[in-house]
Scaffold this motif. Sequence first.
Motif, PDB file in Angstrom:
ATOM      1  N   ASN A 360      20.633   5.312   4.251  1.00 42.02           N
ATOM      2  CA  ASN A 360      21.234   5.600   5.547  1.00 42.02           C
ATOM      3  C   ASN A 360      20.305   5.308   6.718  1.00 42.02           C
ATOM      4  N   CYS A 361      19.185   4.686   6.470  1.00 39.09           N
ATOM      5  CA  CYS A 361      18.242   4.294   7.529  1.00 39.09           C
ATOM      6  C   CYS A 361      17.980   2.796   7.415  1.00 39.09           C
ATOM      7  N   PRO A 362      18.930   1.969   7.835  1.00 41.77           N
ATOM      8  CA  PRO A 362      18.806   0.525   7.617  1.00 41.77           C
ATOM      9  C   PRO A 362      17.798  -0.156   8.518  1.00 41.77           C
ATOM     10  N   GLN A 363      17.227   0.556   9.511  1.00 41.24           N
ATOM     11  CA  GLN A 363      16.278  -0.055  10.427  1.00 41.24           C
ATOM     12  C   GLN A 363      14.844   0.405  10.190  1.00 41.24           C
ATOM     13  N   LEU A 364      14.594   1.049   9.079  1.00 42.72           N
ATOM     14  CA  LEU A 364      13.276   1.605   8.799  1.00 42.72           C
ATOM     15  C   LEU A 364      12.232   0.497   8.716  1.00 42.72           C
ATOM     16  N   GLU A 365      11.129   0.673   9.472  1.00 39.40           N
ATOM     17  CA  GLU A 365      10.073  -0.333   9.522  1.00 39.40           C
ATOM     18  C   GLU A 365       8.751   0.174   8.969  1.00 39.40           C
ATOM     19  N   SER A 366       8.471   1.467   9.094  1.00 34.06           N
ATOM     20  CA  SER A 366       7.162   1.980   8.702  1.00 34.06           C
ATOM     21  C   SER A 366       7.313   3.359   8.083  1.00 34.06           C
ATOM     22  N   VAL A 367       6.643   3.575   6.944  1.00 36.68           N
ATOM     23  CA  VAL A 367       6.617   4.871   6.262  1.00 36.68           C
ATOM     24  C   VAL A 367       5.168   5.201   5.925  1.00 36.68           C
ATOM     25  N   LYS A 368       4.718   6.384   6.396  1.00 33.62           N
ATOM     26  CA  LYS A 368       3.369   6.852   6.114  1.00 33.62           C
ATOM     27  C   LYS A 368       3.474   8.238   5.487  1.00 33.62           C
ATOM     28  N   THR A 390      13.828  -4.390   6.381  1.00 36.59           N
ATOM     29  CA  THR A 390      13.028  -4.288   7.597  1.00 36.59           C
ATOM     30  C   THR A 390      11.698  -3.575   7.371  1.00 36.59           C
ATOM     31  N   LEU A 391      11.509  -2.978   6.199  1.00 31.11           N
ATOM     32  CA  LEU A 391      10.282  -2.236   5.929  1.00 31.11           C
ATOM     33  C   LEU A 391       9.087  -3.190   5.907  1.00 31.11           C
ATOM     34  N   ALA A 392       8.147  -2.981   6.836  1.00 33.67           N
ATOM     35  CA  ALA A 392       6.983  -3.851   6.953  1.00 33.67           C
ATOM     36  C   ALA A 392       5.674  -3.117   6.703  1.00 33.67           C
ATOM     37  N   THR A 393       5.663  -1.782   6.840  1.00 38.28           N
ATOM     38  CA  THR A 393       4.440  -1.003   6.676  1.00 38.28           C
ATOM     39  C   THR A 393       4.700   0.158   5.736  1.00 38.28           C
ATOM     40  N   PHE A 394       3.834   0.308   4.733  1.00 37.99           N
ATOM     41  CA  PHE A 394       3.939   1.419   3.782  1.00 37.99           C
ATOM     42  C   PHE A 394       2.541   1.940   3.511  1.00 37.99           C
ATOM     43  N   GLN A 395       2.342   3.254   3.757  1.00 42.90           N
ATOM     44  CA  GLN A 395       1.054   3.886   3.520  1.00 42.90           C
ATOM     45  C   GLN A 395       1.274   5.158   2.714  1.00 42.90           C
ATOM     46  N   PHE A 396       0.506   5.295   1.656  1.00 42.51           N
ATOM     47  CA  PHE A 396       0.609   6.484   0.813  1.00 42.51           C
ATOM     48  C   PHE A 396      -0.791   6.896   0.398  1.00 42.51           C
ATOM     49  N   ALA A 397      -1.140   8.143   0.704  1.00 42.35           N
ATOM     50  CA  ALA A 397      -2.454   8.679   0.352  1.00 42.35           C
ATOM     51  C   ALA A 397      -2.256   9.971  -0.415  1.00 42.35           C
ATOM     52  N   SER A 398      -3.054  10.167  -1.453  1.00 41.13           N
ATOM     53  CA  SER A 398      -2.935  11.360  -2.288  1.00 41.13           C
ATOM     54  C   SER A 398      -4.318  11.751  -2.780  1.00 41.13           C
ATOM     55  N   LYS A 422      13.285 -11.401  -7.078  1.00 37.92           N
ATOM     56  CA  LYS A 422      13.922 -12.304  -6.126  1.00 37.92           C
ATOM     57  C   LYS A 422      15.168 -11.688  -5.517  1.00 37.92           C
ATOM     58  N   ASP A 423      15.914 -10.904  -6.289  1.00 35.44           N
ATOM     59  CA  ASP A 423      17.169 -10.355  -5.808  1.00 35.44           C
ATOM     60  C   ASP A 423      17.005  -8.983  -5.157  1.00 35.44           C
ATOM     61  N   ARG A 424      15.852  -8.346  -5.286  1.00 33.23           N
ATOM     62  CA  ARG A 424      15.647  -7.025  -4.715  1.00 33.23           C
ATOM     63  C   ARG A 424      14.365  -7.027  -3.890  1.00 33.23           C
ATOM     64  N   CYS A 425      14.264  -6.058  -3.010  1.00 32.53           N
ATOM     65  CA  CYS A 425      13.141  -6.027  -2.084  1.00 32.53           C
ATOM     66  C   CYS A 425      11.813  -5.871  -2.832  1.00 32.53           C
ATOM     67  N   HIS A 426      11.617  -4.747  -3.508  1.00 32.38           N
ATOM     68  CA  HIS A 426      10.425  -4.501  -4.317  1.00 32.38           C
ATOM     69  C   HIS A 426       9.135  -4.769  -3.562  1.00 32.38           C
ATOM     70  N   GLY A 427       9.104  -4.482  -2.260  1.00 29.99           N
ATOM     71  CA  GLY A 427       7.882  -4.657  -1.500  1.00 29.99           C
ATOM     72  C   GLY A 427       7.618  -6.056  -1.010  1.00 29.99           C
ATOM     73  N   SER A 428       8.556  -6.972  -1.190  1.00 30.47           N
ATOM     74  CA  SER A 428       8.305  -8.356  -0.787  1.00 30.47           C
ATOM     75  C   SER A 428       8.291  -8.536   0.720  1.00 30.47           C
ATOM     76  N   THR A 429       8.816  -7.574   1.493  1.00 26.28           N
ATOM     77  CA  THR A 429       8.824  -7.694   2.946  1.00 26.28           C
ATOM     78  C   THR A 429       7.637  -6.989   3.600  1.00 26.28           C
ATOM     79  N   LEU A 430       6.810  -6.315   2.816  1.00 23.66           N
ATOM     80  CA  LEU A 430       5.694  -5.562   3.377  1.00 23.66           C
ATOM     81  C   LEU A 430       4.659  -6.495   3.982  1.00 23.66           C
ATOM     82  N   VAL A 431       4.219  -6.147   5.176  1.00 21.13           N
ATOM     83  CA  VAL A 431       3.150  -6.879   5.854  1.00 21.13           C
ATOM     84  C   VAL A 431       1.852  -6.084   5.796  1.00 21.13           C
ATOM     85  N   THR A 432       1.960  -4.757   5.871  1.00 26.36           N
ATOM     86  CA  THR A 432       0.796  -3.867   5.806  1.00 26.36           C
ATOM     87  C   THR A 432       1.019  -2.854   4.693  1.00 26.36           C
TER      88      THR A 432
END
Length: 693
Positions: A360-368, A390-398, A422-432
């Motif tokens: 339900n968040c089709p414009q999500l660009e960054s998740v930290k 649209t997801l370009a940034t993903f940061q996860f710290a634990s 090829k058919d699913r995102c799987h992080g292929s759009t991540l820039v950071t």
Amino acid sequence: MQPPSSSPSPTSHSNATSQNRNHLHALHIPEITSIIVSSLTQLDVIHCRGVSLEWRRLFSPFLKLHGIYRNHNPVLKALFEKQLQSLGPFVYSLKQVVPIPQDLEAIQQTCPRLGHVGLFVQRKQSMHLKALVKFLESMHVLESIALYSFDDSVAATLLQGLATYQQQLSASAKTTSPSPSSPHALRKLDIGNAAHSLKFARIQWEQVMLVLLKHPEMNSLTLRDAHLCWYQDHEDPSAEDWSRNVLVRTVFGAETQRQWNGLLDKLGSWRLGGSRTNLPPELSSLRKGGCGLGISTTASDDTTNPVQFGKMTHVVLDGMRISEDLLCYILNHCPALKTLELSLTGSTISPQFWARWLPNCPQLESVKVKSSSGSVNIDIPSFWSLAPTTLATFQFASDSRQLTFPELSLSPSFAELAVLSKDRCHGSTLVTLELNIGLRIADPGLPYIMTHCRSLESLIVGIQYFADWELVNDGLGGGGDGNPVSPTTAIQPRSFPSWSCGGTLKSLELRVFYLPQDLQFDERIHMFMRRLDDLRVLEKLSLPLKLLSDLSESQHEDYSGFNLGVLEHLEQQALLHEQFLTQATVSVPTQDLSLGGQNQLQQQAGAYRNVLPQMPSVQEVILSSSGSFRLQIRMRHLHILMEALSGLTIVWVAPGLCGLDPLPWFKQLHDRFQAQYGSRSVALNLGSPAWCE
């Protein structure tokens, strides 16, 4: 005949004046002035204002000053208030404002263009609601409000004022109040509480929700160090709500308190299934979505709610305690969400949480996300497959070991994984991408990143290249013949795939995690480092010196000769050089032996490989200090870099790598480095690039 007069004629004077006016007319065009100011600093704007009266009038609207209002020293506070008398019209931001009526009134009179205010309420202080409402009514261009306090009643007072003052404006001063679509409507709200306070602050979601409904242009919400809960979800049901306290009613005023208590009563009756006829329109529409007692547990059910915070693009929950259902409800009602920062305290998020709101968040660009003691559970491949393109940034710290890349049951090969992605995102759009979670070198996480994240430009990853002795003995590293010996190692690679982002990755930072128990060096780290030569455009490489040292001192057959030959010879050469400075009689033999030994060892080193692959595109290297390991940088570490990175221009050395007194050690290292590599014009600096920014 009289000679021509040297004084200008009236005609020429009028022409010059006309040309000057025409020249100034260009600045009168707002578009041209905006373009000019966009390339100027605030100091440049101040200088432009001092050129002439005309320029002062033209550039004054672009002057934005930032100040700290409240000072504990009464003399400094008086001087600052005196400056506001002349500079107040140009003040855009004020921080550390203690919201006492006198200070708020002074700001109203001197700062009509105030766009951001930071309120600071110390312990045993309160918020004066009447003065706050009057302040909000007068500040027509206020866009951002930040609050830092030690008491949750202060935050509740601010929310109460924000939820009611616009109603009062519409009744008493409709001509001066900004409309909800005004360009200066309230857009940003930041509420922080003292994390070290004895009482954990509590914020009621209904109060926040009323503020969002009253200010539909709100696009940024930040809540820090508090418990966000529903109105009826009190830890102590017998405790009376703060708003019904007699003392608070006396301070705030009976009429304002009556209006606020009426809203809370309606919220309470609505949550308990009361009648909808007595609810205000905004709450009546909310009740349709069932955000009260019956919170939906699926994302699809939540989308039926007609109430949406359609302008909300940025949500930060830092150090918050919140239930999974409430968090899911909030995110499901932010369809324009672009940035999410999540750090929880005292709450646990299950892996199924992400599937309830991500669609339900089709414009999500960054998740930290920051997980403390395993509070946030996340299956990263599953998350990437659900995230929008649209997801370009993903940061996860634990700070704890978590199963973020679960093992696949069928153990597909790298080629099959590439086909599946090829058919699913799987992080292929991540820039950071930043994964500060300590991935073991034997886990499938690193191969997964190398295979799927084909668009990366910046990567920060924490790795663990030491394995428990028990895991090694159980066959995690494979049998002596090179074949896996247990079912759990069926999907563990014996080598690493090629980097799919080899043509895009420009910055790589490796961090190292160590465990306190006895560990065995995992030789697969050599295979991983060898794959770095796939990164053809890598410009910046950051790695801990401990990793570089462990690689060079390992007993790997391909690199041990390099270590025993050239690297140790550099230390011997430095020792002989020190002896040469004190004993001039041995200068000639020492120099001959040094040159002869150097040529011989260079020929010997030709049969071995460097611990780093050849990466000519790397221009900047940052050597960091890892944890509590006492390790000093030496010339042999720099030699490894200089042999592998032919395009290197600058090396940064963390101060912790130069001992307790870093300056003398670094000066000695710098002199030796310049003596050997000065012709390559490589700068060796103490510190990090962040120090120079």
